[in-house]
Design a protein around this motif. Structure first.
Motif, PDB file in Angstrom:
ATOM      1  N   ASN A 246       0.836  -1.203   0.000  1.00 11.24           N
ATOM      2  CA  ASN A 246       0.000   0.000   0.000  1.00 11.24           C
ATOM      3  C   ASN A 246       0.869   1.250   0.000  1.00 11.24           C
ATOM      4  O   ASN A 246       0.389   2.346   0.261  1.00 11.24           O
ATOM      5  N   ARG A 247       2.153   1.087  -0.316  1.00 11.77           N
ATOM      6  CA  ARG A 247       3.085   2.221  -0.285  1.00 11.77           C
ATOM      7  C   ARG A 247       3.730   2.544  -1.621  1.00 11.77           C
ATOM      8  O   ARG A 247       4.172   3.670  -1.852  1.00 11.77           O
ATOM      9  N   ARG A 248       3.813   1.559  -2.512  1.00  6.09           N
ATOM     10  CA  ARG A 248       4.537   1.806  -3.759  1.00  6.09           C
ATOM     11  C   ARG A 248       4.049   0.865  -4.857  1.00  6.09           C
ATOM     12  O   ARG A 248       3.543  -0.224  -4.568  1.00  6.09           O
ATOM     13  N   PRO A 249       4.200   1.268  -6.120  1.00  5.33           N
ATOM     14  CA  PRO A 249       3.880   0.367  -7.226  1.00  5.33           C
ATOM     15  C   PRO A 249       4.829  -0.828  -7.236  1.00  5.33           C
ATOM     16  O   PRO A 249       5.979  -0.732  -6.807  1.00  5.33           O
ATOM     17  N   LEU A 250       4.324  -1.942  -7.729  1.00  2.63           N
ATOM     18  CA  LEU A 250       5.110  -3.161  -7.834  1.00  2.63           C
ATOM     19  C   LEU A 250       5.189  -3.584  -9.295  1.00  2.63           C
ATOM     20  O   LEU A 250       4.245  -3.412 -10.061  1.00  2.63           O
ATOM     21  N   ALA A 251       6.316  -4.143  -9.664  1.00  4.12           N
ATOM     22  CA  ALA A 251       6.445  -4.661 -11.024  1.00  4.12           C
ATOM     23  C   ALA A 251       5.554  -5.880 -11.223  1.00  4.12           C
ATOM     24  O   ALA A 251       5.040  -6.126 -12.322  1.00  4.12           O
ATOM     25  N   ALA A 252       5.370  -6.634 -10.150  1.00  6.32           N
ATOM     26  CA  ALA A 252       4.480  -7.799 -10.182  1.00  6.32           C
ATOM     27  C   ALA A 252       3.827  -7.916  -8.822  1.00  6.32           C
ATOM     28  O   ALA A 252       4.501  -7.847  -7.789  1.00  6.32           O
ATOM     29  N   GLY A 253       2.498  -8.064  -8.821  1.00  3.63           N
ATOM     30  CA  GLY A 253       1.756  -8.157  -7.571  1.00  3.63           C
ATOM     31  C   GLY A 253       0.530  -7.272  -7.604  1.00  3.63           C
ATOM     32  O   GLY A 253       0.069  -6.848  -8.665  1.00  3.63           O
ATOM     33  N   VAL A 254      -0.014  -6.985  -6.419  1.00  2.00           N
ATOM     34  CA  VAL A 254      -1.192  -6.122  -6.301  1.00  2.00           C
ATOM     35  C   VAL A 254      -0.832  -4.995  -5.342  1.00  2.00           C
ATOM     36  O   VAL A 254      -0.321  -5.245  -4.245  1.00  2.00           O
ATOM     37  N   TYR A 255      -1.093  -3.759  -5.779  1.00  2.00           N
ATOM     38  CA  TYR A 255      -0.741  -2.628  -4.926  1.00  2.00           C
ATOM     39  C   TYR A 255      -1.846  -1.578  -4.914  1.00  2.00           C
ATOM     40  O   TYR A 255      -2.705  -1.538  -5.811  1.00  2.00           O
ATOM     41  N   ALA A 264      -0.424  -5.981 -11.236  1.00  2.00           N
ATOM     42  CA  ALA A 264       0.669  -5.828 -12.200  1.00  2.00           C
ATOM     43  C   ALA A 264       1.328  -7.169 -12.476  1.00  2.00           C
ATOM     44  O   ALA A 264       1.532  -7.975 -11.568  1.00  2.00           O
ATOM     45  N   SER A 265       1.668  -7.381 -13.734  1.00  2.00           N
ATOM     46  CA  SER A 265       2.431  -8.572 -14.118  1.00  2.00           C
ATOM     47  C   SER A 265       2.947  -8.386 -15.532  1.00  2.00           C
ATOM     48  O   SER A 265       2.293  -7.741 -16.375  1.00  2.00           O
ATOM     49  N   THR A 266       4.114  -8.943 -15.797  1.00  2.00           N
ATOM     50  CA  THR A 266       4.742  -8.961 -17.129  1.00  2.00           C
ATOM     51  C   THR A 266       4.597  -7.637 -17.880  1.00  2.00           C
ATOM     52  O   THR A 266       4.161  -7.602 -19.025  1.00  2.00           O
ATOM     53  N   GLY A 267       4.915  -6.546 -17.186  1.00  2.00           N
ATOM     54  CA  GLY A 267       4.937  -5.245 -17.835  1.00  2.00           C
ATOM     55  C   GLY A 267       3.604  -4.560 -17.999  1.00  2.00           C
ATOM     56  O   GLY A 267       3.537  -3.457 -18.559  1.00  2.00           O
ATOM     57  N   SER A 268       2.505  -5.168 -17.532  1.00  2.00           N
ATOM     58  CA  SER A 268       1.191  -4.541 -17.653  1.00  2.00           C
ATOM     59  C   SER A 268       0.593  -4.308 -16.271  1.00  2.00           C
ATOM     60  O   SER A 268       0.957  -4.974 -15.302  1.00  2.00           O
ATOM     61  N   ALA A 269      -0.311  -3.346 -16.192  1.00  2.00           N
ATOM     62  CA  ALA A 269      -0.968  -3.039 -14.919  1.00  2.00           C
ATOM     63  C   ALA A 269      -2.446  -2.791 -15.189  1.00  2.00           C
ATOM     64  O   ALA A 269      -2.804  -2.029 -16.095  1.00  2.00           O
ATOM     65  N   THR A 270      -3.306  -3.435 -14.390  1.00  2.00           N
ATOM     66  CA  THR A 270      -4.747  -3.341 -14.578  1.00  2.00           C
ATOM     67  C   THR A 270      -5.405  -2.948 -13.260  1.00  2.00           C
ATOM     68  O   THR A 270      -5.095  -3.533 -12.211  1.00  2.00           O
TER      69      THR A 270
END
Length: 466
Positions: A246-255, A264-270
């Motif tokens: 809940n503090r920063r964007p992640l390259a993979a995971g849920v934030y 977020a996963s494999t370069g995309s964020a939804t």
């Protein structure tokens, strides 16, 4: 009830006959075990005997014949020293386990396909558990909830392939569950707590890690260094990890990002959720709780549209940031479950103009770590055994009254908040203390506060999503 058939024909001792102990003894008996049970309290023994549970002092029962000692989670396992039953078990080579371990054993034996979601963390686990249950039920799933919240785990409906078991686990329960293997294991965060029971922070962290270490999917909050290290270790061993923050964007995971939940996963964020305007999920700390819940239900196949709709109807958890009433522009919030400073910090961070009811049986460190939130506190109202300790911390920083009881504190805070011309002054019960000096538990304390608020003339109830 979930009958525990894995100990059929074997002798099992049960110590501690509160709610979980009674359910454990009955589940073992239903599964064909030879049970002998004991509690140091005469009243508890009488209740057990009335329910047909064999009661006998465990000292001279012939320990070598036991298959296991099932210990209630509140009974000391290692610190400050092992309970006398634990010492006897060690002397005779008898394994010591708890009811969560019995559930895990029985699930593997009888119905390993039944989805099992286990949740832990120093703070936020009850809200996360309740939200997962709500989202799964919104998706039409058959769901049972229990463990450290709600019924004892063995008191839930019998294991079935399509039935989901969402189980909140305290560190005490995990310590007695060496073979935990949930479908989805969730570890939210770590901060200092229960060191009187676990000895050191390293030991406390290791116990928490056990819940996610063998999970099919490990959902791990990475906003503190100890928890981030847990995620790294699981990943290095080849486990499947979904990180949440809940503090920063992640390259993979849920934030959590500015009111939105992002997957977020494999370069995309939804965007998979929007917490804007959901009063039951107010505050940045609920960003982590919601991110973990979303990660869990996504791992169980729930689609984004269902998640979005489910979030909007979440009623919240009693005693945790529970909005219990409104008097004109004044909002009343029951956060009785905040039994330590870290939990209270999350509540103080969520509001801008606070009339704060605090106190009870103090914990190590008091409220010194909350100083950064003192500018938000218009006034504090101190109750219980912590009054003088908290007064010393607040002196010169925050105006305060020694109110003594919650009833007096509420009366004082309501008076002052009504005179405040801020847009939404909040009367907040967030004790940062255990309840045991004046109440049996935090639930009784919170119920008392809620009842007092709703008895105030003119107070209107506050519904889900307000």
């Amino acid at each position: 009830m979930i009958p525990v058939e894995s100990f059929r024909g074997r002798r099992v001792a049960v110590f501690g006959l509160g709610g979980s102990g009674l359910a454990t003894a009955e589940a073992l008996i239903a599964g064909g075990a030879d049970v002998v049970a004991w509690d140091d309290g005469e009243a508890a023994r009488a209740v057990a005997a009335k329910r047909g549970i064999p009661v006998e002092h465990l000292e001279g029962i012939g320990w070598a014949s036991l298959a296991a000692l099932v210990l209630a989670p509140g009974v000391p396992l290692t610190h400050p020293k092992p309970h006398w039953t634990v010492a006897l078990a060690a002397e005779h080579g008898v394994k010591v386990i708890g009811d969560i371990e019995l559930f895990a054993i029985e699930r593997r034996a009888v119905c390993p396909s039944a989805p099992f979601v286990a949740i832990t963390g120093t703070n936020g686990k009850s809200t996360t558990t309740a939200l997962i249950v709500h989202l799964l039920r919104h998706a039409g799933r058959d769901v049972e909830i229990g463990g450290n919240i709600g019924p004892a785990v063995l008191g839930l409906k019998p294991l079935q392939p399509g039935r989901h078991y969402v189980i909140e686990c305290s560190s005490f329960q995990i310590d007695l569950a060496p073979s935990l293997d949930p479908t989805v294991g969730i570890h939210l965060n770590l901060s200092e707590d229960h060191l009187d029971r676990h000895g050191t922070m390293a030991n406390y962290a290791a116990i928490k890690e056990r819940l996610v270490a063998a999970a099919e999917t490990a959902v791990v909050g990475v906003d503190d260094s100890l928890s981030a290290a847990i995620a790294d270790r699981i990943e290095q061993r080849g486990g499947r990890v979904v990180r949440v923050s809940n503090r920063r964007p992640l390259a993979a995971g849920v934030y959590f990002d500015h009111g939105h939940l992002v997957e977020a996963s494999t370069g995309s964020a939804t965007v998979v959720g929007d917490l804007g305007g959901i009063g039951s999920l107010r505050g940045a700390h609920n960003g982590q709780n919601a991110a973990a819940a979303v990660a869990a239900v996504r791992a169980l196949g729930v689609d984004v549209r269902t998640i979005m709709a489910g979030l909007r109807t979440f009623p919240g958890l009693a005693h945790r940031m529970e909005q219990v009433g409104r008097l004109n522009h004044v909002l009343f919030v029951n956060d009785s479950k905040a039994t330590n400073a870290d939990s209270t910090a999350q509540a103080l961070a969520s509001f801008e103009r606070i009339y704060w009811i605090a106190g009870g049986k103090p914990k190590s460190g008091g409220i010194t770590t909350l100083e950064r939130f003192f500018p938000k506190v218009a006034k504090a109202y101190l109750v219980g055994a912590a009054t003088e300790e908290f007064a010393a911390t607040l002196e010169g920083e925050v105006p305060f009254e020694r109110s003594g009881t919650i009833a007096t504190a509420l009366e004082d805070a309501t008076r002052d908040a009504q005179a405040d011309d801020a847009a939404e002054p909040v009367v907040l019960l967030s004790p940062a203390c255990a309840s045991y000096d004046q109440f049996k538990n935090f639930e009784v304390r919170g119920d008392h506060f809620r009842d007092l608020v709703r008895a105030i003339p003119g107070v209107a109830p506050v519904g889900p999503g307000a």
